[in-house]
Every structure is written in C-alpha cells, then in structure tokens.
Motif scaffolding. Structure first.
Motif, short mmCIF file in Angstrom:
data_model
loop_
_atom_site.label_atom_id
_atom_site.label_comp_id
_atom_site.label_asym_id
_atom_site.label_seq_id
_atom_site.Cartn_x
_atom_site.Cartn_y
_atom_site.Cartn_z
N LEU A 117 0.81 -1.22 0.00
CA LEU A 117 0.00 0.00 0.00
C LEU A 117 0.84 1.27 0.00
N ASP A 118 2.10 1.16 0.38
CA ASP A 118 2.98 2.30 0.22
C ASP A 118 4.36 1.78 -0.20
N THR A 119 5.32 2.65 -0.22
CA THR A 119 6.60 2.23 -0.79
C THR A 119 7.70 2.22 0.26
N THR A 120 8.71 1.43 -0.05
CA THR A 120 9.92 1.46 0.75
C THR A 120 11.05 1.46 -0.27
N ARG A 121 12.26 1.23 0.21
CA ARG A 121 13.38 1.23 -0.72
C ARG A 121 13.87 -0.19 -0.95
N CYS A 122 14.63 -0.35 -2.01
CA CYS A 122 15.13 -1.67 -2.36
C CYS A 122 15.97 -2.27 -1.23
N ILE A 123 16.78 -1.46 -0.55
CA ILE A 123 17.49 -1.95 0.63
C ILE A 123 16.81 -1.35 1.86
N ARG A 124 16.37 -2.23 2.74
CA ARG A 124 15.65 -1.76 3.92
C ARG A 124 15.59 -2.87 4.96
N VAL A 125 15.40 -2.46 6.20
CA VAL A 125 15.06 -3.43 7.24
C VAL A 125 13.57 -3.73 7.02
N PRO A 126 13.18 -5.01 6.92
CA PRO A 126 11.82 -5.33 6.49
C PRO A 126 10.73 -4.57 7.25
N PHE A 127 10.86 -4.47 8.57
CA PHE A 127 9.96 -3.64 9.37
C PHE A 127 10.66 -3.38 10.70
N PRO A 128 10.20 -2.36 11.43
CA PRO A 128 10.99 -1.92 12.59
C PRO A 128 11.35 -3.04 13.58
N GLN A 129 10.45 -3.98 13.80
CA GLN A 129 10.72 -5.01 14.81
C GLN A 129 11.32 -6.27 14.19
N ALA A 130 11.77 -6.20 12.94
CA ALA A 130 12.22 -7.40 12.23
C ALA A 130 13.32 -8.15 12.99
N VAL A 131 13.29 -9.44 12.86
CA VAL A 131 14.33 -10.32 13.41
C VAL A 131 14.72 -11.29 12.31
N PRO A 132 15.97 -11.28 11.85
CA PRO A 132 17.04 -10.39 12.31
C PRO A 132 16.78 -8.94 11.88
N GLY A 133 17.27 -8.04 12.69
CA GLY A 133 17.00 -6.63 12.42
C GLY A 133 18.00 -6.04 11.43
N ALA A 134 18.28 -6.82 10.39
CA ALA A 134 19.27 -6.39 9.41
C ALA A 134 18.58 -6.05 8.09
N ALA A 135 19.24 -5.21 7.30
CA ALA A 135 18.68 -4.81 6.02
C ALA A 135 18.72 -5.98 5.05
N VAL A 136 17.92 -5.86 3.99
CA VAL A 136 17.89 -6.85 2.94
C VAL A 136 17.78 -6.11 1.61
N ILE A 137 18.35 -6.69 0.58
CA ILE A 137 18.27 -6.05 -0.74
C ILE A 137 17.41 -6.91 -1.65
N ASP A 138 16.53 -6.25 -2.38
CA ASP A 138 15.73 -6.95 -3.36
C ASP A 138 16.54 -7.03 -4.65
N PRO A 139 17.04 -8.21 -5.01
CA PRO A 139 17.98 -8.30 -6.12
C PRO A 139 17.36 -7.99 -7.48
N GLU A 140 16.03 -8.14 -7.56
CA GLU A 140 15.36 -7.91 -8.84
C GLU A 140 15.45 -6.47 -9.30
N VAL A 141 15.47 -5.57 -8.33
CA VAL A 141 15.40 -4.15 -8.70
C VAL A 141 16.63 -3.35 -8.30
N CYS A 142 17.52 -3.99 -7.54
CA CYS A 142 18.71 -3.27 -7.09
C CYS A 142 19.52 -2.81 -8.29
N ARG A 143 19.90 -1.53 -8.33
CA ARG A 143 20.63 -1.00 -9.48
C ARG A 143 22.00 -1.64 -9.63
#
Lengths: 268, 1025, 153
Positions: B146-172
């Motif tokens: 319903l809204d946008t985030t960035r290609c590299i992001r922590v999935p959500f504030p309470q995510a476990v593991p609380g590490a960022a992830v990159i979406d390889p399909e769209v990463c420049r």
C-alpha cells in the motif's frame, strides 16, 4: 462513671481477658488496660471528653497476646479505625469486643465528625453532626495559583513535628515515607512544599477515618483534617470507597479488580 | 493411528538403538514457528528456524489487532521475536526454502536453499543509513504494497534479524552495476554484493513444518473487481490500513482519494466455502477478523458504518460469540446475511455498488465507500515438494485424525494453518504440541547440542565504590549525525562516579564486545552505561558482554539516545545533544545505585500431575510419560474415559470408542503413569517445581503427591435440556443418544421416516452465551450417517448459523448433497415441539423463507445439546489459584499466545476444562499442555530473573495489600512473623505491589524507588545546570 | 552548554515521562524508528510496568521542578503483567484530584495508553502535552531547588 465500670466488669466476666479504655486520675487522662475486676484502675475509668487512638495500643497488644481476647471502649471514630485496621491485617476483630460510646452533642459539634457514634451504642445517646466543609469550599473557590498559594501559606507554618502522624490511629508503617530523604529533605523546616503534606495526604487516601486527631495535635493549626477529608471524597467519588465503613468492603487500591471496573473508571 | 505408533516407537526404541540428534528444524517463522522454536530451545534442543522471507514474524507481525480481545498484535509478538533473536540456541535462517528432507526420526537431513541477502547480518546494525540513500522505490511488502519502501531496507521496525535486505530484482547494482550508494554509506561495511545463493544441509532429529498459509488471490473472484476497482481491498491490506504502524497510521481512508471512509462493507467467504475456486472448506478465521476490523475501524472513526455481508456467522471459539453479539448490539456493526454476487464501481465517485440476494431471495443493491474482501486461507507451497508430505484435496497437509500435528511422514510434524485454516491460539497450541511430540522422540539427546555460555566467576564488587564506565555509541551517523557525540563523552566524564568514557562507531558490533571486555578489565569498571539504542533489543547483548568480563550483568544501564533522541530530534542537533547528555546522566545516576542481583534458583520435582482422566487428561499423561516423566493421573470417576465415552465415531468415520479404550489401555500399561481413579483433589500447596497435592479416595484415605507441574484436564459436561419435550416424550433424543443408535446400527432407525434436529440447545443463550463449537458438526455428521444407514429417512436440521469451520464444511456440504435439509431460524425465536394427538410436531418460522412457518410432523426430534463447564472447577480453581470465566471454564493466562498456560506458573490447562472443543482439538491441547509442563520438568532447577520484588521483613507491617496486588500469586503471608514474603520463583517483576507499599518495605530489584528517585533528580538537576 | 540552556529558561518546558517497558517504551522506540519528530524537552524513565509507578515518583518529579509528568503504559487488557495498569488507572485518578486540590494545574499530569504499535500516537502525545504544559508555563513548584548546589555538576 458507674455505667462504664459495670460494663468493664461484665466484659471481664463474659470472656474478655482485658479491657482497654481511658482512665482519669485527677485530671490526667491515660490509657488503662484492666485485666481483673479488682484492679484499682477501675475506679478511675472514664469516658470523659478526651480522645486517644487506642487502636495503636491494641495493635501491639494483639500481637503480643495472640491468644487473648480484648474488650475496648470505642467512639465512632475508634470503631472506624479498628475496622479499617482489620482490613490491613493490623487488628483481629474476631478477638475483639467493642463497647460503643456515642459522643455527646457538644463533643460531636466540637469535633465535626461525620458519624459521632459506633454501630452498637452501650453508652450515651446517638446524635448526628455535619462535618465541616468550610475549608474545602474555601479552597475550591480559589483558582489554581491561589490554591497553591493558600496551601503554601498553611504549610509554611509546619515545624515538622510529625505530630499528625504520631497521633494518627491509621499510621503503623515501620518506615515512614515522610522520613525518606529522597522525598523530604532532612533538617529543613518548613518541610519541602508540597511533597511532605501531599505524601501524607496520599497515604491517607482510602485510609483516613476522619477522627481529626491530627488537626487537634497540630501546633501550627494546619487544616489537615480538611485535606484528608477531601482525599476521602475523591476516593469515594472516583473509586467508590470510604474508609471505616463495613468490614466486607475492600479498598480498590488494595486489589486489582476487573477490566470492567477500569473501563467504567475510564469512561467517567 | 499408524503415525502415532511410529512416533511412540521413535520415542522409545529408536532412542535405544542410536542416540537421536538433539536438534530440530522448524520451517516457517510465523507465530507457530516462533512458538515451536522457543519451546524446543527451552526444552533443551538446538533449533534451526528457517523462513522464506527476510524476517520472522509471519502474518501475525502484519496484523493490527487480534480478536476477540482487540489486543495489539505487535505488542504481544515482538517480545517473542526478541526472545528468538537473543536465544543462542535458535539459529534463524532467513530467505530459505526447503529443498528436501531425508532420513528417519531422530536422524534427518534437511537441505535448504538460502538466497542471498546481500547484507552481512553479523555486521548490519539496522541503522537505516542505506535506506535513506537508496534511489530505488519498491512497494512495501510489509504494508501489503500500500505504500513504498526502498530496495534496501530493514523489512519492518521489529524485524528479526534486524538487518537490512536487498531486493535483487530491482537493485541497481545487481541489475546494472550502477549506484552502489548503500556500500558507500554503510559505515559498518555490511553490504556484501558477493553473496551467492547456496544450498546447505542441516542434521536434525525432527522437522516441524509451520509454513503458515497463502492468502487467497482476490483477483480470482473477478466479480468483485479486486485490482480494478480502487476501493476494493483485501482484508490483509485493510489490516495494514488499520495499523497504527501502517501506511496511513491507522487513518481509515480510501485508496482512491484518501478520503475518510463512511460506509464500509466486508464481503465474507472470498475464496472460502467456494467450490468454484476449488476451496470447499471454511477458512475458520474470517468471520472474526472481519468483526474485529469493523470494531477497530469504528474505534478509529466513530462515524463509520460497517456492514458485514456473510452466510453463517462462525463465532465458534472461546469468547467469540460474546465478541460478535457485542459488536452487533453495542458497537453498531451491521450484519447482513447474503452473498455478494457482484461489485460495480461508480465512475465519478469511485464508490461501489454491492449486489446481493437478501434473506427473502430478492436482489438488493447498496452503495459503499470502501469494500474489504475477507480473503480465505490457502495451503502454503512446499508441503509436498520440499517436505515430502501428503496433502489433502485442498493442498493442506494430511494429518492424523486424532492428533493433527502428526503428518503423513514420520519425523515431520506439522502445525498451524498449513494443516487446516486456524487462528493464532490454535496455531500456538499446535506449535507447542509439536515441540512436545518432537521432544518425545529426541529426549534421549536433550541438552546434547545446546550451547551454554561460560562466564568467568563474578567479581565481588560489594564493598567497592561505584566505578562507572560510559560508552557513547555513534551508531554510524544515526546518533553521530545529529548528536555531538564527543560533547556527550566529555559531559559523561565529568559525572560523579564515572571513571572512564569513550565513544564507539557501533557499540553493538562483535569486535566492540571484545573491546568492552578489555576496557572493563583495564579500568576496573564495576558499573557500565551504554548510551546507544533501545534496551528492549540490545540490553541482553551488553549484559552478556559485561558478564563475560566477570561483572554481574545487572550492573548495567542503557541510555536510549537513538530511538528516543537522535531520531526524533533530527532538526535540532543542539537540543538533541543536550538531551543525550541528560539521558546519560540519568543512566549514570541509576547505575551508581545498582547492586549485583542474584538470579534465584529452586528445585524441580520431575513428576507431573494430571487432573482428569478423559481424552485430554489421558493424552497429557501419555505425552509426559513418552518424554520420560513420571505422571500421577487423578480421575474422580471409577474409570477413565470422560465425556468421550458418549461419542462413537468422528468425521472421518474413525471409531472413537476404540480410541478411548486404547488410550485407557496405554495408560494402564505405561509404567511411568500412576492412575488414581475414584480420587478427588483435597488440597494443592506449593508452587512451580514443587507442588504438594493431597488426594482422597471414596473411603477417605488420603495420599500426598509431590510433583513439579499440574495439568488441569477436568473436562466438561453436557447440557441437560428440559425444553422441547425432553424427558416427557421418548421420541425426543440427544445427538449422543442418536449417535449410539447409529453406531449400534439400531434396526429401528431404518423405519424412521423423518428426523428433525434442533441446534443450539443450551448454547448461545442468555444463561450460556457461548457457542459449544461441536454441535453443528455433530449434527451434520449424524445426519449424514443416518442418511447412509437409511437413505429414505428425511432429515431436517433447524439451525441458527451452521458453524462447520475448517474442513468440517465438507461434511456440511456432503450432508446437503445427500438431501439433508438445513432450515434456519432467527436468534430470537425457538422451534416449537409439541405432541399433537400422538404425533410429534415441530413448528418453526423459516428465516430463509422470510419467516414462513414450517410445520414438520416427525418420528424423532434430536437435540444438539451444548457443552457445559465442569462444576468441580469451582472448588479446584482457588486451590490452584487460577481463575475461571463467567461460564465456569478455566481462564488461560493469555487468550492468544498462552492458550494452555495459567498466569500461575507451573499450572496448565487442556480440553473442555478450557472451553468447548472437538476431540482432536482436545488432544492437541493436551499435547501442548504436556509440552509446557515438560519445559519445567526437564530442568534441574528453575532460574528466575534478577528483577523481582523483595520484601524487607524488618520494615514490613504485614498489611497484606501487596498480596492482593500480585497477578501471579507470588506474594504470600508469613503468619508467624506477620510479614509478606515474595516467592521469587513466581514473581515476574512488574512491581505493582511495590508501588502500594507506603513503608518502602517491598522493593523491585533493579527498579528500586531510590534508584528511580536518583534518575528523577538527575533529570531535574541536569535541566537546572 | 549551561549558558545556552539558561537563556530560554522560560521557554524550556521540562517533562518527565514514565514509560512501561512493553508497550509505551516500545511505542516510543517505534516513533524513533519511524523518525516522527517531537519536541526534545522530554526525558524518560523506563519501568517494567506502570503498576510500579508509585505516586511518590510523580510527587518527587514535581518537587524537583518538572513542569509536566507523563505516565504511559499498555492499553487496558494489553498489560504484559495482566493487570498492572489497572492499578495505574486507579492511582492516577486519586493523584490527579489530589494535585488539583492543592492547586497544581490539572494539565501538568497526564496518563496515556500507548501500545508498541502506536509510534505516531506517542509522538502526538509528546507534542500535545508539550503544548499544553507550555501554555501553563513553568511549574509554580520550579526553582525551589535551583539555588541548591549540584554535586559534581
């Protein structure tokens, strides 16, 4: 007073191991614990006009003599105190016989007690009195700043003698918050405004039985009774409880309650 | 049944032959997987928790609230997620899919394909610097797009593991080798584009599959125009709209124009109870979640008018009926019976016209601003291919009819919605049960693969002056970019008690931990303050480090200068710096007063007590015994079996009597179980780990049992009707009586021309305002059986709502197909049963025929009588110090996440004692309760938190207020000394009691009033500087 | 630093917030993660449960010159300890009325239920509470201890 004497004898004969009351020996009023009908103190037992928080003595007596039954002379305020103390596990009403005294009209008017008589009256005639609301009304007619100023002026007379606490029939803590240096700075008179007095007022909420001994004891004439009386009004208004009523009623600050209670409270 | 024998075999023989592997692979990191993992780790097993997404949390992590308590979903889930993250015996493997499972129970190999995250979890601190600089916008999966985030992001504030992830399909960088902003900006050097997809095989003893479900693709129901009409959303999307942490921060607005919603419609059964899309089953949760969403929408926007279009209102679970009736009668949720046949969008307003057939069969049309499609639950992927499980016609895992966590494959257990659509508590129950069953097979290897942290002996700092060390973390630029960190360090150095202060780029990094150990030792620190992020996630790490430096871990305090400072005052660096200094001062002042705390220990008697010898109780006992524990089973009646002795066959035609008998035989044969039939409970004393229970037989002989845990399985009763001529006319039976005659193939049944069944007898009424859950299924089952026995017998079922949830819907459909007539009557009417000149006659206004009176002359009337609470519960509850609800059923600690626990530690509940439920649900609950008990019994000692209340006996006057303020019954009264005593084994450290102690005799360790007073003084004095 | 802070003493509102660990502290964390900006004049004290907040803590805060005191905990029914916040709700009623009777403006003490998911609500609460307290001005009880020497400061 022959009536009281007879009653003391009756109670001692009827299963009480001792009778706690006041005696008046040539104008000096003191608590007396009478253990047998031959006690010389019996001659001096007196309902008199003096008041004394006998409950404080009873707490110690009952602890010291767990097998004994005591009889005690109570006015309306004493009875309320004993009821409230029993809820706080300080007094065992099952081991206690209360002998009720109704305050006289003059006493009642002078004191301004909400209920100047106990449940069962053995001595005296029941009279009603209206507790004074002048001070509360006066304070409530003031705006915030004036109120604060008003109280500040009242409390500025405090010499931190602890008389209010020491006479209070409902005070039994072994360590008192009023002597906690984090809350009340030691050695400073008058004590910190308003923490000293509001701490006592909060501790009295749902506990004060409106005997007025604190105000009587206060050398600085601080209207303490009105402050604590207002706290009881708040307690009744918000949490539907008034200290010293029936033994069955529980102080809502002393149990968790149900979600429903809280929802009701929040909706108000 | 075959499966059960296998698992039993696995539990005994296999263990003897070769020691099993003391590790379990849990597949799926939703609430079920999380629960199973925590239970297993707690019972002494190494856990691999694999999830195909970048974080654990599953669907529950996306929910705003949970029914029927409207509790905040994240509030209850995130502590569990943090627990998973901080438990060293749970290894979370994200972005992982199961390729294959091989081997036998006790020795299995699970091959995973692990997709690259492109971020090193060990290095990433979740600071978010990369997200801020990432140029690629993507729809945010956490917010259902319903809204946008960035290609590299922590999935959500309470995510476990609380590490960022990159979406390889769209990463420049990954698609075009351009950009690389994230690499540049990451001061931790965590971005790693060299990561490759890899396969890894894990050696485990058992596998627990908890992959959850797939939401139904609403686009398949083209008549609703999902994806075409802008203001038609799915329930999962609407959940995010309601979420305070969602795309609109909980404002109920339309996607098309952002306007507040006035008329809101919910369309039920989208993708459920619908053979046209291949989903003949009921999704079990949609009626309640729609009700919840309507209520929450109303809470957010009091003027909103929600309407729920439904077929049958399936409010069958504990407290669901009350929730539903309150929604309708008190909160203004409108319920309309009718299936939506089409949705049309108005071009200009984008409003929606809903077409439906009303109860009288007339077509109606009504306009709404927003339409929510209550989408159903579909089977997850990978059950068959990856895990090698057999699946049913709908693709869900095939399971044992009596214990549905047993899949078709020994060694692989299945729990949650992957087996059948189910809600959170049932999922948690099954997950717990699965953990227990796994432990039965693996208990020979308990504790063999556990990592235990070894710490040097603690230094005694008792007499020392406080020597506080302060670390101010920059968190890359997250703190350092807004707070003048050197100024905070300088300020900290001047604070009383501080002997050392330094800054650090990332205080939480692995190398920083070695550094902290070193500085603690070099500087002789005996208190540590870390000013960085939130203690809720990072305190465990720093405490651990401090402990490894030989300092008691409670001599630690955090100042949260990131979440509570730099991130919320980004425009005011001066003020942020000053606030950070003040927060540090508060932490230091508290730290100076901290004292080392000792974690309490108490012994455990490794025996269980089960109260009640019905199906739930016998299962609980057998499960505990299978894990190697002695069990006392106390039953008040002369024989075991309980209420199930009245049930003869289940949905799948299995012989229930044979099952009950087999259970009783196994109990009898099991050496570890001592059964006391014809015994009652007289008294229960003690507490978790050390209970003492007195039982008595009919002759008054008493026996004292000592045990570490209690399972309450007291069962329930059957409502005894006096209405509908019951007791007066022999032709009026109960379902159980009919079932017995069917099972016995009573020849008289063949002559019966007509049978009328009446539902909700004793249920959903004023006196018992709950649904008995089983009666609709029971009626459909018996109607069908009757039809099979005697096809020409006419069967009518008079009902209010048919509540055949889950796969039970199939039997409802089969019954209708076999010619059983289901006729609905309204909630406020009751059928009239009378004897008209010797003829039994039932009259009822048929609600589906606009209230037309239907008169049925019949041979038999069969009453579907409800389940009632066991009256014995009333006496037992105070003995066990556990609560009951208004209907007399036991009340669990937490409706969602602790479905078999009581708030009182060491006491658990299962079966009808908890609420009406089916046999298989009772069996699952029994296994879950046994697993929870095992988590206590399997320990040598119970270790309690250091943060507990203590009472200073010298200061206590024994007023007893604190006793009554403890929700956990942890405070008792010493009658002799007349003082309160806290049982630290039971205390949870809330401190509610301490606040009531005017004498200050009761204190919460680690949060003592003097410590808090110091914090307040520090805050005030800092401001006054 | 000391010089700077003194110049806008009148403007600088001091608020102390008691936050329960499980809901409101987490809500404040979420406000941070979400970068919701709010005024910096609030310092928070983490407690495990609002049930542990003795009225003495609030009195102490006012005595020390705080202009506003916020208590924030789990919504009723959400308490991590089942019923701790029931006591908070009850004690608050009494405390607020008591302070009112003494003449401390009602707006200086606030109780809010903020869940772990309500980051925006937390920020809103701080914003609106700051505005409210700012409108009331510095606490009349402030300045009592200002003259007192601070050890080590």
């Amino acid at each position: 007073m022959s009536d009281l004497k007879t009653i003391v004898k009756e109670k001692l004969a009827g299963g009480a191991d001792a009778f706690l009351c006041l005696k008046n020996e040539e104008g000096t009023v003191l608590p007396a614990l009478i253990t047998d009908a031959d006690s010389p103190d019996l001659e001096f037992v007196d309902v008199g006009e003096s008041r004394y928080p006998l409950g404080r003595i009873l707490i110690d007596l009952q602890r010291e003599y767990p097998d004994k039954r005591f009889a005690v002379l109570v006015r309306g305020c004493d009875e309320r105190a004993l009821i409230e103390l029993s809820k706080l596990e300080q007094i065992d009403l099952d081991r206690l016989v209360m002998v009720g005294v109704a305050c006289s009209t003059e006493e009642a008017e002078a004191c301004g007690c909400p209920r100047p008589y106990p449940g069962d009256i053995a001595l005296g005639e029941k009279v009603e009195a209206a507790p004074g609301r002048e001070v509360i009304d006066e304070v409530e007619s003031l705006g915030d700043a004036e109120r604060l100023g008003w109280w500040k002026e009242q409390f500025s007379r405090c010499i931190k003698c602890y008389g209010c606490r020491n006479i209070c029939p409902m005070c039994f803590c072994k360590d008192c918050a009023l002597e906690n240096p984090h809350l009340v700075e030691p050695g400073v008179i008058p004590p910190d405004f308003p923490s000293f007095h509001i701490i006592r007022a909060l501790d009295m909420t749902g506990r004060c039985i409106d005997c007025g001994l604190c105000e009587e004891a206060c050398p600085a004439d601080i209207p303490l009774r009105s402050l604590y009386r207002k706290m009881q009004d708040i307690m009744e208004d918000k949490l539907e409880y008034r200290a010293g009523g029936s033994v069955e009623e529980k102080n809502p600050l002393s149990f968790l309650g149900t979600e429903h209670d809280i929802e009701k409270l929040e909706q108000e | 049944m075959a499966d059960k024998k296998q698992s039993k075999k696995a539990g005994s023989e296999a263990a003897e032959i070769r020691k099993p592997v003391g590790a379990v692979m849990v597949v799926g990191g939703g609430v079920g997987g999380i629960q199973a993992s925590l239970e297993l780790a707690n019972m002494g097993y190494k856990v691999y928790l694999a999830d195909s997404s970048p974080s654990v949390g599953g669907v529950m992590g996306m929910l705003d609230k949970t029914f029927p308590t409207n509790e905040c979903s994240m509030c209850i889930l995130s502590p569990k997620m943090v627990e998973v993250a901080s438990n060293i015996n749970i290894e979370v493997i994200t972005l992982a899919d199961v390729l294959s499972v091989e081997g036998e129970v006790g020795d299995m190999r699970v091959k995973l394909r692990i997709r690259p995250r492109y971020v090193d979890i060990g290095k990433c601190t979740g600071c978010g610097d990369c997200t801020a600089k990432c140029p690629v916008k993507i729809p945010d999966p956490y917010n259902a797009g319903l809204d946008t985030t960035r290609c590299i992001r922590v999935p959500f504030p309470q995510a476990v593991p609380g590490a960022a992830v990159i979406d390889p399909e769209v990463c420049r960088w990954l698609t075009k080798e351009k950009c690389g902003n994230c690499v540049k900006v990451c001061q931790a050097g965590a971005v790693d584009f060299d990561q490759k997809e890899r396969e890894e095989t894990f050696q485990v003893g058992m596998v627990i599959a908890a992959p959850g479900y797939r939401p139904f693709d609403a686009g398949r129901k083209t008549e609703y125009g999902y994806g075409v009409n802008q203001n038609v959303v799915t329930s999962l999307e609407f959940e995010r709209i309601l979420g305070a942490n969602g795309p609109t921060q909980g404002h109920v607005v339309r996607p098309s124009d952002g306007e507040e919603v006035k008329k809101l419609a919910f369309v039920q059964c989208v993708g459920s109870r619908d053979t046209t899309v291949g989903n003949g089953y009921c999704s079990s949760v949609c009626c309640m979640y729609a009700t919840k969403q309507a209520l929450i929408a109303k809470e957010h926007l009091p003027g909103i008018e929600p309407t729920i279009f439904f077929i049958d209102m399936r409010a069958y679970g504990k407290d669901f009926e009350k929730y539903y009736t309150a929604a309708e009668s008190r909160h203004g949720v409108r319920y309309v019976r009718g299936l939506i046949s089409g949705i049309r969008e108005r071009q200009r307003t984008k409003n929606l016209l809903l077409r439906y057939a009303d109860e009288a069969g007339c077509t109606q049309e009504e306009e709404f601003d927003l339409v929510v499609l209550s989408i159903g639950l579909e089977a997850p992927c990978g059950l068959k291919e990856g895990l090698g499980l057999e699946v049913n016609e709908y693709g869900f895992a095939e399971a044992d009819p009596f214990l549905p966590v047993l899949s078709s494959r020994p060694g692989v257990l299945v729990c949650g919605a992957a087996q059948e659509p189910r809600d959170i508590p049932d999922t948690v129950t099954q997950a717990t049960a699965a953990a227990g069953i796994a432990s039965q097979a693996l208990h020979g290897a308990r504790n063999t693969l556990l990592t235990r942290r070894e710490h040097p002996p603690e230094k005694d700092v008792g007499g020392e002056e406080p020597r506080v060390g302060a670390i101010i973390c920059r968190c890359g630029s997250n703190i350092g970019g807004f707070v003048d960190v050197p100024a905070v360090v300088e300020y900290a150095k001047e604070l009383p008690g501080v002997v050392w202060a330094e800054e650090r780029l990332y205080a939480c990094s692995q190398d920083a931990q070695d550094w902290i150990r070193q500085v603690v030792e070099e500087n002789g620190l005996n208190r540590l303050v870390v000013a960085s992020c939130t203690p809720r996630t990072h305190q465990p790490l720093f405490r651990e480090t401090l402990q490894s430096a030989g300092v008691n871990k409670y001599l630690f305090e955090m100042a949260n200068i990131r979440e509570h400072c730099s991130w919320v005052h980004m425009q005011e660096p001066e003020n942020a710096t000053r606030k950070a200094q003040y927060l540090v001062k508060m932490a230091v002042e508290k730290a100076r007063r901290l004292e080392p705390l000792v974690e309490g220990e108490s012994g455990v008697i490794p025996r269980g007590l089960v109260i009640g010898g019905g199906v739930a109780g016998m299962n609980a006992a057998l499960n505990l015994a299978a894990s190697g524990f002695q069990v006392y089973l106390v039953e008040k009646e002369d024989e075991l079996g309980g209420l199930a002795r009245n049930i003869h066959f289940n949905l799948k035609g299995e012989d229930v009597q044979a099952y009950v008998k087999e259970l009783a035989d196994r109990v009898e044969r099991e050496e570890l179980i001592t059964a006391f039939t014809a015994h009652e409970i007289v008294d229960v004393g003690g507490f978790v780990g050390q209970f003492k229970t007195l039982i008595r037989d009919a002759e008054g002989r008493e026996t004292l049992l000592e045990h570490g845990a209690v399972i309450v399985a007291t069962g329930g009763g059957q409502y005894q009707p006096t209405e509908y001529l019951r007791g007066e006319d022999g032709r009026v039976l109960t379902q159980w009586e009919l079932e017995k005659r069917i099972a016995e193939k009573d020849p008289a049944l063949a002559d019966v021309e007509r049978v009328v069944m009446i539902q909700c007898v004793g249920s959903r009424e004023e006196e018992r305002p709950y649904c008995s859950k089983v009666c609709c299924t029971e009626a459909a089952k018996n109607a069908l059986a009757l039809k099979e026995l005697s096809p020409r017998t006419e069967v009518f079922v008079l009902y209010r709502d048919v509540r055949t949830y889950g796969f039970r819907e199939d039997i409802y459909r089969e019954a209708r197909e076999a010619g059983v007539v289901f006729s609905r009557f309204d909630d406020d009417v009751r059928p009239d049963v009378r004897d008209v000149a010797g003829t039994l006659q039932v009259r009822v206004p048929d609600a589906n025929l606009a209230g037309e009176m239907v008169v049925l002359n019949t041979d038999l009337v069969v009453l579907s009588t409800g389940i009632t609470a066991n009256p014995d519960n009333a006496a037992l509850a105070p003995m066990l110090k556990v609560p009951r609800n208004a209907e007399g059923f036991f009340l669990e600690a937490h409706m969602k996440l602790r479905p078999v626990d009581f708030a009182t530690d060491g006491v658990f509940v299962c079966g009808l004692a908890h609420a009406p439920k089916s046999i298989e649900e009772s069996v699952s609950q029994a296994a879950a309760a046994a697993a929870r008990a095992e988590s206590i019994l399997s320990k040598d000692k119970i270790v309690t938190e250091g943060v507990v209340a203590v009472v200073d006996a010298d200061k206590c006057s024994g007023c007893g207020i604190c006793l009554q303020l403890c929700p956990f019954e942890a405070v008792t009264y010493d009658e002799e000394k007349k003082v309160a005593v806290v049982n630290t084994s039971l205390c949870k450290g809330c401190g509610t009691c301490t606040a009531a102690c005017t004498a200050g005799a009761s204190r919460l360790q680690g949060f003592r009033s003097d410590q808090i007073f110091e914090q307040i003084e520090a805050a005030a004095s800092a401001w006054r500087e | 630093m000391a010089e700077e802070s003194k110049k806008n003493d009148e403007e600088d509102i001091r608020i102390l917030a008691f936050l329960c660990n499980w809901c409101s502290y987490a809500g404040a964390d979420l406000a941070g993660v979400s970068r919701f900006q709010y005024p910096p004049n609030v310092l928070d004290v983490r407690v495990m449960c609002t049930g542990t907040i003795s009225p003495y803590f609030v009195i102490k805060a006012f005595q020390e010159g705080m202009d506003g005191v916020l208590i924030a905990g789990c919504h009723i029914g959400d308490c991590h300890y089942l019923k701790g916040n029931y006591m908070t709700a009850k004690r608050f009623q009494v405390l607020r009325e008591a302070l009112k009777f003494l003449g401390l403006e009602e707006g200086r003490l606030r109780l809010e239920w903020v869940s772990a998911a309500e980051g925006e609500k937390y920020a809103d609460v701080i914003r609106s509470f700051t505005e409210e307290v700012k409108a009331l001005g510095p606490s009349p009880l402030r300045g009592k201890k200002a003259a007192k020497a601070e050890v080590g400061a």
